[in-house]
Design a protein around this motif. Structure first.
Motif, PDB file in Angstrom:
ATOM      1  N   GLY A  94      -7.722  -0.781  -1.352  1.00 41.20           N
ATOM      2  CA  GLY A  94      -8.294  -0.284  -0.313  1.00 41.20           C
ATOM      3  C   GLY A  94      -9.438   1.009  -0.775  1.00 41.20           C
ATOM      4  O   GLY A  94     -10.399   1.381  -0.075  1.00 41.20           O
ATOM      5  N   PHE A 139       0.722  -1.250  -0.053  1.00 42.87           N
ATOM      6  CA  PHE A 139       0.148  -0.145   0.059  1.00 42.87           C
ATOM      7  C   PHE A 139       0.802   1.405   0.071  1.00 42.87           C
ATOM      8  O   PHE A 139       0.453   2.479  -0.171  1.00 42.87           O
ATOM      9  CB  PHE A 139      -0.907   0.032   1.338  1.00 42.87           C
ATOM     10  CG  PHE A 139      -2.015  -1.149   1.126  1.00 42.87           C
ATOM     11  CD1 PHE A 139      -3.245  -0.937   0.491  1.00 42.87           C
ATOM     12  CD2 PHE A 139      -1.752  -2.136   2.010  1.00 42.87           C
ATOM     13  CE1 PHE A 139      -4.006  -1.829   0.466  1.00 42.87           C
ATOM     14  CE2 PHE A 139      -2.759  -3.199   1.942  1.00 42.87           C
ATOM     15  CZ  PHE A 139      -3.922  -3.436   1.269  1.00 42.87           C
ATOM     16  N   SER A 189      -5.189   4.010  -7.696  1.00 44.47           N
ATOM     17  CA  SER A 189      -5.349   3.309  -6.413  1.00 44.47           C
ATOM     18  C   SER A 189      -4.621   2.291  -6.193  1.00 44.47           C
ATOM     19  O   SER A 189      -4.286   1.456  -7.078  1.00 44.47           O
ATOM     20  CB  SER A 189      -6.834   2.984  -6.410  1.00 44.47           C
ATOM     21  OG  SER A 189      -7.106   2.192  -5.048  1.00 44.47           O
ATOM     22  N   THR A 215       0.652   6.656   0.624  1.00 43.90           N
ATOM     23  CA  THR A 215       0.041   5.400   1.008  1.00 43.90           C
ATOM     24  C   THR A 215      -1.537   5.227   0.373  1.00 43.90           C
ATOM     25  O   THR A 215      -2.218   6.142   0.329  1.00 43.90           O
ATOM     26  CB  THR A 215      -0.399   5.580   2.609  1.00 43.90           C
ATOM     27  OG1 THR A 215       0.947   5.801   3.271  1.00 43.90           O
ATOM     28  CG2 THR A 215      -1.273   4.253   3.284  1.00 43.90           C
ATOM     29  N   GLY A 216      -1.899   4.201   0.018  1.00 45.17           N
ATOM     30  CA  GLY A 216      -2.963   3.646  -0.894  1.00 45.17           C
ATOM     31  C   GLY A 216      -3.050   4.160  -2.221  1.00 45.17           C
ATOM     32  O   GLY A 216      -3.790   3.945  -3.077  1.00 45.17           O
ATOM     33  N   TRP A 217      -2.015   4.846  -2.676  1.00 42.61           N
ATOM     34  CA  TRP A 217      -1.931   5.607  -3.977  1.00 42.61           C
ATOM     35  C   TRP A 217      -0.423   5.082  -4.598  1.00 42.61           C
ATOM     36  O   TRP A 217       0.521   5.080  -3.963  1.00 42.61           O
ATOM     37  CB  TRP A 217      -2.193   6.912  -4.126  1.00 42.61           C
ATOM     38  CG  TRP A 217      -3.591   7.273  -3.592  1.00 42.61           C
ATOM     39  CD1 TRP A 217      -3.847   7.585  -2.419  1.00 42.61           C
ATOM     40  CD2 TRP A 217      -4.572   7.273  -4.450  1.00 42.61           C
ATOM     41  NE1 TRP A 217      -5.336   7.859  -2.350  1.00 42.61           N
ATOM     42  CE2 TRP A 217      -5.739   7.700  -3.708  1.00 42.61           C
ATOM     43  CE3 TRP A 217      -5.018   7.065  -5.837  1.00 42.61           C
ATOM     44  CZ2 TRP A 217      -7.092   7.758  -4.233  1.00 42.61           C
ATOM     45  CZ3 TRP A 217      -6.139   7.176  -6.438  1.00 42.61           C
ATOM     46  CH2 TRP A 217      -7.385   7.659  -5.438  1.00 42.61           C
TER      47      TRP A 217
END
Length: 429
Positions: free
Chosen positions: A275, A226, A272, A251-253
């Motif tokens: 999540g 992530f 993305s 984070t998450g991208w």
């Protein structure tokens, strides 16, 4: 002499001069010529011809009118020709060649009439060969691109210059003028030589012709699905040096391969990394290239995309950020159902147009990912699986197919891609 008088002289004189071009520029079939400019080395360019008129006149009359006009007026008249015709004009006679080869003409012609952007289409998956489309004369020209070795290289353009980067080591970078063939190699960028994703952008100052090249590199943090390490590297042609103004963990991208510069701001798409919901597949990051702050600057500059996109393409149209995106189906966001065009105003997107369904169907089979680029008022869109090219004029809100590209698809897996650039004679890296 005022502008109106020059226009009347131009129309009258060029009518007489068309037959002076006859052996050079009036054949229906493709013909190739070479033309060199004084300010560069190895600037041979091959261009097509324009169509023959049906008027009858005397060749000697055209020659005599040529001799009557002073150099400054002849230079002014020739500067109104489309850029392809300027190359042809250089082969008419020694006098014309000297005029169109002069640095003064190359500089002044760029300020007389703006040339609409061309689109270069790669027609081979293995070799960097293809054709360039001129929307003014609605013709395709065979042009050999300098520096590019394969069609999958990263490409970005601005104000007549094209920056390319190899897709393997991502350390070979060149800046070139595809019309004059002038080029320069850039020093190897800093940071990680192998990144999972990279995005390339170039911006040229129209007054000084200095330029910045920006590379956004994104690499997954080891052992963490992530988190992604993202760095921004900037090359300044005035100092001939690279800097790394920003390093940040997302984070998450993750970063991708789509970026563009508008004014002093860098824009790039992020994707993305898990999540997020189906409507949260893409996002936009803005970064002020003048910024000295690096703490979580990217997180604060996040802009959501206007809808669920299958893919997005960013471009600078008259210093406005334009997004061309594939619109996903409501129940299956990864499947494309149409194409939209938006302009970013502040932090909000304004929809400019949606591709009419008849044009969308005209591509045949259209994948969820496609090629699109543009500058000035024109947006070009093409499918990777077809040489069909669609043009959207932002100024008049009009869709139009280009003339058919002089190549046919030879096998099912043959891919096509391309990029947009301004045809300019006076600019060199």
């Amino acid at each position: 002499m005022n502008h109106e008088s020059i226009g009347l002289w131009s129309c009258w004189f060029l009518q007489l001069c068309y037959f002076r071009f006859r052996s050079l520029i009036m054949e229906e079939e493709t013909s190739w010529i070479s033309h060199s400019f004084d300010h560069a080395t190895n600037t041979t360019v091959a261009l097509d011809s324009f169509s023959e008129t049906n008027e009858e006149t005397d060749d000697d009359a055209a020659v005599s009118m040529d001799l009557v006009l002073p150099d400054d007026l002849l230079e002014r008249i020739l500067s109104y020709l489309p850029i392809a015709s300027i190359f042809r004009a250089g082969s008419v006679c020694k006098r014309w060649n000297e005029i169109v080869s002069s640095k003064r003409f190359l500089w002044n012609s760029s300020n007389v009439m703006s040339q609409k952007p061309w689109y270069f289409m790669f027609t081979s998956s293995d070799e960097p060969v293809g054709f360039a489309y001129d929307p003014v004369l609605r013709k395709w020209y065979g042009i050999d691109l300098p520096c590019v070795e394969t069609s999958d290289w990263f490409v970005s353009s601005s104000c007549g210059l094209v920056c390319v980067m190899d897709n393997d080591s991502r350390s070979k970078l060149f800046v070139c003028n595809p019309i004059t063939k002038c080029w320069a190699a850039l020093p190897q960028p800093p940071g990680l030589q192998i990144s999972d994703y990279s995005a390339l952008a170039v911006s040229v100052d129209r007054e000084t012709h200095e330029y910045n090249v920006v590379i956004v590199k994104s690499k997954q943090v080891p052992g963490n699905f992530f988190q992604w390490d993202l760095t921004i590297h900037v090359y300044d042609s005035s100092t001939k040096a690279w800097t790394t103004p920003l390093t940040e963990i997302l984070t998450g991208w993750r970063g991708g391969d789509e970026s563009v510069i508008c004014g002093d701001s860098l824009y790039f798409l992020i994707y993305s990394a898990g999540g997020g919901g189906p409507d949260n597949r893409h996002g936009l990051i803005t970064y002020d290239l003048r910024s000295k702050i690096s703490d979580e600057v990217l997180i604060r500059s996040f802009v959501p995309v206007p809808c669920a996109l299958t893919c997005g393409r960013l471009m600078n149209l008259k210093e406005k950020l334009v997004l061309v995106g594939g619109i996903g189906k409501r129940d299956r966001p990864g499947i494309i159902k149409g194409i939209g065009i938006w302009v970013l105003k502040g932090r909000e997107w304004e929809e400019i147009a949606r591709m009419p369904h008849k044009y969308f169907q005209g591509f045949g089979e259209f994948d969820d990912v496609f090629a699109s680029s543009g500058t000035a008022d024109l947006v070009y869109i093409q499918s990777y699986g077809s040489p069909a090219l669609l043009v959207f004029d932002m100024k008049v809100k009009h869709w139009k197919w280009s003339q058919k590209c002089p190549v046919t698809k030879k096998f099912p897996l043959q891919l096509f891609t391309g990029f947009c650039f301004e045809p300019r004679l006076e600019i060199a890296p």
